[in-house]
Design a protein around this motif. Structure first.
Motif, PDB file in Angstrom:
ATOM      1  N   GLN A 260      86.539  75.836  77.483  1.00  0.00           N
ATOM      2  CA  GLN A 260      85.378  76.610  77.040  1.00  0.00           C
ATOM      3  C   GLN A 260      84.475  76.991  78.219  1.00  0.00           C
ATOM      4  O   GLN A 260      83.363  77.486  78.027  1.00  0.00           O
ATOM      5  CB  GLN A 260      84.572  75.795  76.015  1.00  0.00           C
ATOM      6  N   SER A 261      84.964  76.736  79.440  1.00  0.00           N
ATOM      7  CA  SER A 261      84.231  77.011  80.686  1.00  0.00           C
ATOM      8  C   SER A 261      82.947  76.198  80.802  1.00  0.00           C
ATOM      9  O   SER A 261      82.037  76.572  81.547  1.00  0.00           O
ATOM     10  CB  SER A 261      83.905  78.520  80.812  1.00  0.00           C
ATOM     11  N   ASN A 262      82.874  75.103  80.075  1.00  0.00           N
ATOM     12  CA  ASN A 262      81.744  74.178  80.191  1.00  0.00           C
ATOM     13  C   ASN A 262      82.164  73.085  81.175  1.00  0.00           C
ATOM     14  O   ASN A 262      82.493  71.963  80.786  1.00  0.00           O
ATOM     15  CB  ASN A 262      81.379  73.580  78.835  1.00  0.00           C
ATOM     16  N   PHE A 263      82.157  73.440  82.459  1.00  0.00           N
ATOM     17  CA  PHE A 263      82.697  72.541  83.475  1.00  0.00           C
ATOM     18  C   PHE A 263      81.795  71.340  83.738  1.00  0.00           C
ATOM     19  O   PHE A 263      82.269  70.308  84.216  1.00  0.00           O
ATOM     20  CB  PHE A 263      82.942  73.316  84.767  1.00  0.00           C
ATOM     21  N   GLU A 264      80.525  71.467  83.424  1.00  0.00           N
ATOM     22  CA  GLU A 264      79.619  70.338  83.639  1.00  0.00           C
ATOM     23  C   GLU A 264      79.946  69.195  82.680  1.00  0.00           C
ATOM     24  O   GLU A 264      80.066  68.044  83.098  1.00  0.00           O
ATOM     25  CB  GLU A 264      78.165  70.775  83.477  1.00  0.00           C
ATOM     26  N   PHE A 265      80.112  69.508  81.395  1.00  0.00           N
ATOM     27  CA  PHE A 265      80.469  68.462  80.449  1.00  0.00           C
ATOM     28  C   PHE A 265      81.895  67.970  80.675  1.00  0.00           C
ATOM     29  O   PHE A 265      82.192  66.790  80.448  1.00  0.00           O
ATOM     30  CB  PHE A 265      80.281  68.960  79.013  1.00  0.00           C
ATOM     31  N   ALA A 266      82.769  68.852  81.126  1.00  0.00           N
ATOM     32  CA  ALA A 266      84.127  68.427  81.488  1.00  0.00           C
ATOM     33  C   ALA A 266      84.061  67.394  82.601  1.00  0.00           C
ATOM     34  O   ALA A 266      84.766  66.373  82.573  1.00  0.00           O
ATOM     35  CB  ALA A 266      84.956  69.635  81.917  1.00  0.00           C
ATOM     36  N   PHE A 267      83.201  67.648  83.586  1.00  0.00           N
ATOM     37  CA  PHE A 267      83.019  66.715  84.693  1.00  0.00           C
ATOM     38  C   PHE A 267      82.519  65.364  84.187  1.00  0.00           C
ATOM     39  O   PHE A 267      83.029  64.306  84.578  1.00  0.00           O
ATOM     40  CB  PHE A 267      82.031  67.296  85.704  1.00  0.00           C
ATOM     41  N   TYR A 268      81.515  65.378  83.303  1.00  0.00           N
ATOM     42  CA  TYR A 268      80.942  64.135  82.797  1.00  0.00           C
ATOM     43  C   TYR A 268      81.970  63.321  82.013  1.00  0.00           C
ATOM     44  O   TYR A 268      82.013  62.089  82.125  1.00  0.00           O
ATOM     45  CB  TYR A 268      79.720  64.422  81.925  1.00  0.00           C
ATOM     46  N   PHE A 269      82.793  63.991  81.221  1.00  0.00           N
ATOM     47  CA  PHE A 269      83.791  63.250  80.441  1.00  0.00           C
ATOM     48  C   PHE A 269      84.940  62.753  81.302  1.00  0.00           C
ATOM     49  O   PHE A 269      85.539  61.710  81.006  1.00  0.00           O
ATOM     50  CB  PHE A 269      84.299  64.101  79.266  1.00  0.00           C
ATOM     51  N   VAL A 270      85.247  63.460  82.375  1.00  0.00           N
ATOM     52  CA  VAL A 270      86.222  62.928  83.334  1.00  0.00           C
ATOM     53  C   VAL A 270      85.656  61.679  84.005  1.00  0.00           C
ATOM     54  O   VAL A 270      86.365  60.675  84.182  1.00  0.00           O
ATOM     55  CB  VAL A 270      86.603  63.999  84.381  1.00  0.00           C
ATOM     56  N   CYS A 271      84.363  61.726  84.355  1.00  0.00           N
ATOM     57  CA  CYS A 271      83.703  60.535  84.918  1.00  0.00           C
ATOM     58  C   CYS A 271      83.757  59.370  83.933  1.00  0.00           C
ATOM     59  O   CYS A 271      83.999  58.222  84.331  1.00  0.00           O
ATOM     60  CB  CYS A 271      82.247  60.849  85.275  1.00  0.00           C
ATOM     61  N   LEU A 272      83.532  59.664  82.658  1.00  0.00           N
ATOM     62  CA  LEU A 272      83.592  58.608  81.639  1.00  0.00           C
ATOM     63  C   LEU A 272      85.008  58.047  81.543  1.00  0.00           C
ATOM     64  O   LEU A 272      85.195  56.821  81.426  1.00  0.00           O
ATOM     65  CB  LEU A 272      83.151  59.171  80.285  1.00  0.00           C
ATOM     66  N   GLY A 273      86.002  58.926  81.602  1.00  0.00           N
ATOM     67  CA  GLY A 273      87.391  58.470  81.579  1.00  0.00           C
ATOM     68  C   GLY A 273      87.720  57.584  82.761  1.00  0.00           C
ATOM     69  O   GLY A 273      88.403  56.565  82.625  1.00  0.00           O
TER      70      GLY A 273
ATOM     71  N   PHE B 188      85.589  55.771  84.385  1.00  0.00           N
ATOM     72  CA  PHE B 188      84.880  54.519  84.113  1.00  0.00           C
ATOM     73  C   PHE B 188      85.748  53.596  83.256  1.00  0.00           C
ATOM     74  O   PHE B 188      85.921  52.411  83.566  1.00  0.00           O
ATOM     75  CB  PHE B 188      83.557  54.826  83.407  1.00  0.00           C
ATOM     76  N   PHE B 189      86.319  54.140  82.198  1.00  0.00           N
ATOM     77  CA  PHE B 189      87.213  53.348  81.335  1.00  0.00           C
ATOM     78  C   PHE B 189      88.464  52.926  82.103  1.00  0.00           C
ATOM     79  O   PHE B 189      88.978  51.821  81.905  1.00  0.00           O
ATOM     80  CB  PHE B 189      87.604  54.146  80.091  1.00  0.00           C
ATOM     81  N   ASP B 190      88.952  53.803  82.974  1.00  0.00           N
ATOM     82  CA  ASP B 190      90.150  53.512  83.761  1.00  0.00           C
ATOM     83  C   ASP B 190      89.934  52.302  84.661  1.00  0.00           C
ATOM     84  O   ASP B 190      90.856  51.505  84.890  1.00  0.00           O
ATOM     85  CB  ASP B 190      90.524  54.739  84.596  1.00  0.00           C
ATOM     86  N   PHE B 191      88.720  52.162  85.184  1.00  0.00           N
ATOM     87  CA  PHE B 191      88.405  51.006  86.027  1.00  0.00           C
ATOM     88  C   PHE B 191      88.359  49.724  85.200  1.00  0.00           C
ATOM     89  O   PHE B 191      88.899  48.689  85.605  1.00  0.00           O
ATOM     90  CB  PHE B 191      87.065  51.211  86.729  1.00  0.00           C
ATOM     91  N   PHE B 192      87.756  49.799  84.031  1.00  0.00           N
ATOM     92  CA  PHE B 192      87.529  48.581  83.263  1.00  0.00           C
ATOM     93  C   PHE B 192      88.731  48.127  82.439  1.00  0.00           C
ATOM     94  O   PHE B 192      88.772  46.967  82.023  1.00  0.00           O
ATOM     95  CB  PHE B 192      86.295  48.736  82.368  1.00  0.00           C
ATOM     96  N   ASP B 193      89.707  48.981  82.188  1.00  0.00           N
ATOM     97  CA  ASP B 193      90.885  48.483  81.473  1.00  0.00           C
ATOM     98  C   ASP B 193      91.633  47.465  82.333  1.00  0.00           C
ATOM     99  O   ASP B 193      92.040  46.401  81.858  1.00  0.00           O
ATOM    100  CB  ASP B 193      91.800  49.623  81.008  1.00  0.00           C
ATOM    101  N   GLY B 194      91.761  47.785  83.640  1.00  0.00           N
ATOM    102  CA  GLY B 194      92.405  46.829  84.547  1.00  0.00           C
ATOM    103  C   GLY B 194      91.562  45.582  84.754  1.00  0.00           C
ATOM    104  O   GLY B 194      92.088  44.474  84.866  1.00  0.00           O
ATOM    105  N   PHE B 195      90.240  45.771  84.783  1.00  0.00           N
ATOM    106  CA  PHE B 195      89.327  44.635  84.959  1.00  0.00           C
ATOM    107  C   PHE B 195      89.487  43.631  83.824  1.00  0.00           C
ATOM    108  O   PHE B 195      89.611  42.415  84.045  1.00  0.00           O
ATOM    109  CB  PHE B 195      87.890  45.143  85.011  1.00  0.00           C
ATOM    110  N   PHE B 196      89.512  44.136  82.586  1.00  0.00           N
ATOM    111  CA  PHE B 196      89.634  43.229  81.438  1.00  0.00           C
ATOM    112  C   PHE B 196      91.050  42.675  81.301  1.00  0.00           C
ATOM    113  O   PHE B 196      91.229  41.560  80.801  1.00  0.00           O
ATOM    114  CB  PHE B 196      89.212  43.947  80.161  1.00  0.00           C
ATOM    115  N   ALA B 197      92.043  43.435  81.745  1.00  0.00           N
ATOM    116  CA  ALA B 197      93.418  42.921  81.716  1.00  0.00           C
ATOM    117  C   ALA B 197      93.546  41.711  82.634  1.00  0.00           C
ATOM    118  O   ALA B 197      94.191  40.712  82.285  1.00  0.00           O
ATOM    119  CB  ALA B 197      94.387  44.015  82.130  1.00  0.00           C
TER     120      ALA B 197
END
Length: 237
Positions: free
Chosen positions: A29-42, A44-53
């Motif tokens: 939708q060319s909303n690259f700012e929100f795309a950026f924020y959700f990639v950052c959120l992803g 963040f989750f990518d870091f913590f899945d290994g942490f909790f494992a």
């Protein structure tokens, strides 16, 4: 309780994938700012899945595969689409061929190869060889935001030049899989001497983002690679 614990890391990994899917929708939708924020959120989750494992001692082959599949969307498909979009809207075309923008998905191909290789490469347990896909995704997702918020004619001219964008695509695919050791940000010992490199990187990263905002994100990824190369030379000498 133990049966619940073993599912926590995988659930967090799926949240990474979910974030990547949402980021992809915003990117289309060319909303690259929100795309950026959700990639950052992803990421963040990518870091913590290994942490909790590691915390729950429930690492598994299933979790390893899920992690790569989630990263493939968040840090592979999304940046590939963003480069496709930027090439589609660029000037100074490589050719009149309408299929040139699809070359942006070379980033996705390079990310896929890296993620598959990472799972079988035993050398990357404590550090990285080649740029991690999340770092590459942040670099690419920051580019349309630099273009959106910059008042510099030089920056605007550069990031709408199809030749330069295609060079970034090729450079991205290369650095993802290059045999270049990159230092880890993990703190192994709690002393300044043992973590001087990591501290330097974090301080410079903060300053770059503080003063240059989205452009600072692009610059800190480049600084990370450059600092690693310099550090490798110092270690050899």
């Amino acid at each position: 309780m133990s049966s619940i614990k073993k599912h926590v890391p995988n659930l967090i990994t799926l949240l990474n994938l979910f974030s990547g899917c949402i980021a992809l929708v915003f990117a289309t939708q060319s909303n690259f700012e929100f795309a950026f924020y959700f990639v950052c959120l992803g990421i963040f989750f990518d870091f913590f899945d290994g942490f909790f494992a590691r915390l729950f001692k429930v690492s598994s082959p299933l979790g390893l595969q899920l992690d790569s599949l989630a990263d493939m969307v968040t840090s592979g498909v999304v940046p590939g689409y963003v480069m496709f979009a930027m090439l589609s809207n660029s000037q100074h075309e490589i050719s009149s061929c309408p299929f040139v923008p699809y070359l942006g998905f070379i980033v996705t191909l390079g990310s896929c190869y890296r993620l598959a290789n990472f799972n079988i490469d035993t050398r990357q347990t404590d550090s990285f060889i080649g740029l991690p896909t999340p770092a590459n995704a942040l670099f690419i997702l920051s580019l349309p935001l630099v273009l959106q918020y910059s008042d510099s004619l030089i920056v605007l001219e550069a990031l709408t030049n199809q030749w330069l964008l295609f060079t970034i695509v090729l450079g991205s695919a290369y650095i993802l899989n290059a045999e270049i050791p990159l230092f880890s940000l993990k703190l192994k010992k709690f002393t300044v001497k043992d973590n001087l490199l990591q501290i330097l990187f974090l301080v410079v990263s903060f300053l770059l983002v503080f003063f240059f905002h989205f452009l600072g994100i692009s610059l800190l990824i480049l600084f990370y690679v450059l600092l690693s190369v310099v550090n490798n030379k110092l270690i050899k000498n």
